[in-house]
Design a protein around this motif. Sequence first.
Motif, PDB file in Angstrom:
ATOM      1  N   PHE A 117      30.391  30.365  70.659  1.00 59.36           N
ATOM      2  CA  PHE A 117      30.937  31.573  70.048  1.00 59.36           C
ATOM      3  C   PHE A 117      31.491  32.500  71.135  1.00 59.36           C
ATOM      4  CE2 PHE A 117      30.247  36.047  68.764  1.00 59.36           C
ATOM      5  CZ  PHE A 117      31.165  36.090  67.722  1.00 59.36           C
ATOM      6  N   GLY A 118      32.648  33.118  70.832  1.00 60.52           N
ATOM      7  CA  GLY A 118      33.254  34.033  71.776  1.00 60.52           C
ATOM      8  C   GLY A 118      34.448  33.448  72.488  1.00 60.52           C
ATOM      9  N   LYS A 119      34.697  32.179  72.253  1.00 57.71           N
ATOM     10  CA  LYS A 119      35.864  31.515  72.855  1.00 57.71           C
ATOM     11  C   LYS A 119      36.876  31.232  71.760  1.00 57.71           C
ATOM     12  CE  LYS A 119      32.714  29.344  76.155  1.00 57.71           C
ATOM     13  NZ  LYS A 119      32.179  28.064  76.661  1.00 57.71           N
ATOM     14  N   ALA A 120      37.358  32.298  71.130  1.00 53.97           N
ATOM     15  CA  ALA A 120      38.249  32.186  69.972  1.00 53.97           C
ATOM     16  C   ALA A 120      39.534  31.444  70.308  1.00 53.97           C
ATOM     17  CB  ALA A 120      38.569  33.571  69.431  1.00 53.97           C
ATOM     18  N   SER A 121      40.091  30.777  69.281  1.00 54.85           N
ATOM     19  CA  SER A 121      41.277  29.944  69.477  1.00 54.85           C
ATOM     20  C   SER A 121      42.581  30.731  69.473  1.00 54.85           C
ATOM     21  CB  SER A 121      41.341  28.891  68.366  1.00 54.85           C
ATOM     22  OG  SER A 121      41.495  29.520  67.105  1.00 54.85           O
ATOM     23  N   GLY A 122      42.608  31.905  68.831  1.00 61.84           N
ATOM     24  CA  GLY A 122      43.823  32.701  68.768  1.00 61.84           C
ATOM     25  C   GLY A 122      44.847  32.174  67.785  1.00 61.84           C
ATOM     26  N   LEU A 123      44.419  31.380  66.807  1.00 68.44           N
ATOM     27  CA  LEU A 123      45.342  30.846  65.803  1.00 68.44           C
ATOM     28  C   LEU A 123      45.791  31.950  64.855  1.00 68.44           C
ATOM     29  CD1 LEU A 123      43.540  27.497  64.852  1.00 68.44           C
ATOM     30  CD2 LEU A 123      45.477  27.790  66.394  1.00 68.44           C
ATOM     31  N   THR A 124      46.996  31.786  64.300  1.00 67.25           N
ATOM     32  CA  THR A 124      47.497  32.733  63.319  1.00 67.25           C
ATOM     33  C   THR A 124      46.801  32.502  61.983  1.00 67.25           C
ATOM     34  OG1 THR A 124      49.276  31.293  62.532  1.00 67.25           O
ATOM     35  CG2 THR A 124      49.749  32.694  64.449  1.00 67.25           C
ATOM     36  N   GLU A 125      46.995  33.435  61.037  1.00 61.46           N
ATOM     37  CA  GLU A 125      46.365  33.309  59.720  1.00 61.46           C
ATOM     38  C   GLU A 125      46.840  32.053  58.997  1.00 61.46           C
ATOM     39  OE1 GLU A 125      45.881  35.899  55.590  1.00 61.46           O
ATOM     40  OE2 GLU A 125      46.485  36.900  57.448  1.00 61.46           O
ATOM     41  N   ASP A 126      48.145  31.756  59.076  1.00 58.64           N
ATOM     42  CA  ASP A 126      48.679  30.544  58.442  1.00 58.64           C
ATOM     43  C   ASP A 126      48.121  29.293  59.095  1.00 58.64           C
ATOM     44  OD1 ASP A 126      50.155  31.954  56.608  1.00 58.64           O
ATOM     45  OD2 ASP A 126      52.018  31.909  57.775  1.00 58.64           O
ATOM     46  N   GLU A 127      47.992  29.320  60.399  1.00 58.46           N
ATOM     47  CA  GLU A 127      47.443  28.163  61.112  1.00 58.46           C
ATOM     48  C   GLU A 127      45.978  27.955  60.750  1.00 58.46           C
ATOM     49  OE1 GLU A 127      50.139  28.165  65.206  1.00 58.46           O
ATOM     50  OE2 GLU A 127      48.354  29.451  65.059  1.00 58.46           O
ATOM     51  N   LEU A 128      45.247  29.044  60.589  1.00 60.42           N
ATOM     52  CA  LEU A 128      43.844  28.951  60.202  1.00 60.42           C
ATOM     53  C   LEU A 128      43.701  28.350  58.813  1.00 60.42           C
ATOM     54  CD1 LEU A 128      42.390  32.346  61.496  1.00 60.42           C
ATOM     55  CD2 LEU A 128      41.969  30.066  62.410  1.00 60.42           C
ATOM     56  N   LYS A 129      44.588  28.755  57.895  1.00 63.25           N
ATOM     57  CA  LYS A 129      44.545  28.216  56.531  1.00 63.25           C
ATOM     58  C   LYS A 129      44.836  26.718  56.546  1.00 63.25           C
ATOM     59  CE  LYS A 129      46.271  28.938  51.841  1.00 63.25           C
ATOM     60  NZ  LYS A 129      46.389  27.485  51.585  1.00 63.25           N
ATOM     61  N   GLY A 130      45.830  26.310  57.351  1.00 57.73           N
ATOM     62  CA  GLY A 130      46.160  24.897  57.450  1.00 57.73           C
ATOM     63  C   GLY A 130      45.010  24.103  58.041  1.00 57.73           C
ATOM     64  N   GLN A 131      44.357  24.689  59.035  1.00 57.64           N
ATOM     65  CA  GLN A 131      43.208  24.040  59.659  1.00 57.64           C
ATOM     66  C   GLN A 131      42.058  23.885  58.668  1.00 57.64           C
ATOM     67  OE1 GLN A 131      40.671  26.220  62.593  1.00 57.64           O
ATOM     68  NE2 GLN A 131      41.450  24.713  64.049  1.00 57.64           N
ATOM     69  N   TRP A 132      41.824  24.947  57.891  1.00 60.98           N
ATOM     70  CA  TRP A 132      40.760  24.922  56.867  1.00 60.98           C
ATOM     71  C   TRP A 132      41.022  23.808  55.849  1.00 60.98           C
ATOM     72  CZ3 TRP A 132      36.167  27.386  55.855  1.00 60.98           C
ATOM     73  CH2 TRP A 132      35.693  27.337  54.544  1.00 60.98           C
ATOM     74  N   ASP A 133      42.258  23.726  55.358  1.00 58.15           N
ATOM     75  CA  ASP A 133      42.605  22.688  54.377  1.00 58.15           C
ATOM     76  C   ASP A 133      42.436  21.297  54.973  1.00 58.15           C
ATOM     77  OD1 ASP A 133      43.199  24.597  52.484  1.00 58.15           O
ATOM     78  OD2 ASP A 133      45.355  24.611  52.901  1.00 58.15           O
TER      79      ASP A 133
END
Length: 271
Positions: free
Chosen positions: A109-125
Amino acid sequence: MSSSLDEMLYLMQCLRDPNNGCPWDQQQVFSSIVPHTIEETYEVADAIARDDMKNLKEELGDLLFQIIFYCQMANEKRLFDFNDVIKGLQNKMLRRHPHVFPDGSLQSFGKASGLTEDELKGQWDAIKAQEKALSSDAQSQGVLDSVSRGLPPIIQSTKIQKKAAKLGFDWNHTAPVFSKIREELDELEEAINTLDQDQMSSEFGDVLFAMTNLGRHLNLDPEKSLSKTNEKFRRRFSYIEKSVSRQRLDMSSCSLETLDEFWNEAKRKGL
């Protein structure tokens, strides 16, 4: 695990003890507890809607008790226990949040990826798709099988529609949705003329499904919209009751016209 939680787990064991436990708790099975779980979930939602934090604390405790109850019954059958549920939940959350826990551990924890909201949604799916592919019954599941049949019908219909829409089975704008609603209303009216209860029920369901679809297209939550209307009706009906009482009338003997006058008065007052 905290001592208070340990004590709660032990308390549940005592309630289920075959010799000295509570007769009601001893008799319960998974299916008999479900209605209580649903009721407690709605009571949590109600406390939040009323912004009653004191009551929310109590209702969350009641909901947690339901989970502990299920875990105790499962433990008695050597299926799983409370610790297994917690561990499974932790592993799932770590797996589904690589942008928060890059190497899948709490320590990362604390080493965030910096992905955008759209990228996070795609990753989640993508992660959920991988989980589904690894599921033992993945081959036998259709797209809509992931929508629980235990959900309230309106929520269920919205989720079904969203799943279908992701595969292109959807209209691009609201005009055809309105046309579908009018079509379903006409079919309901025809069914009413037949006096066939099954047919009326089916067509009425179609109307509700079409209305839910419209809410989805308008980005409106049908449950929230209906809840607001329920509260509005409560306020206005309460005004009618108070108005009738002030005039020392018996509400059941008042004409509909009289009650409608009070209703319209409540509307004018912004209730």
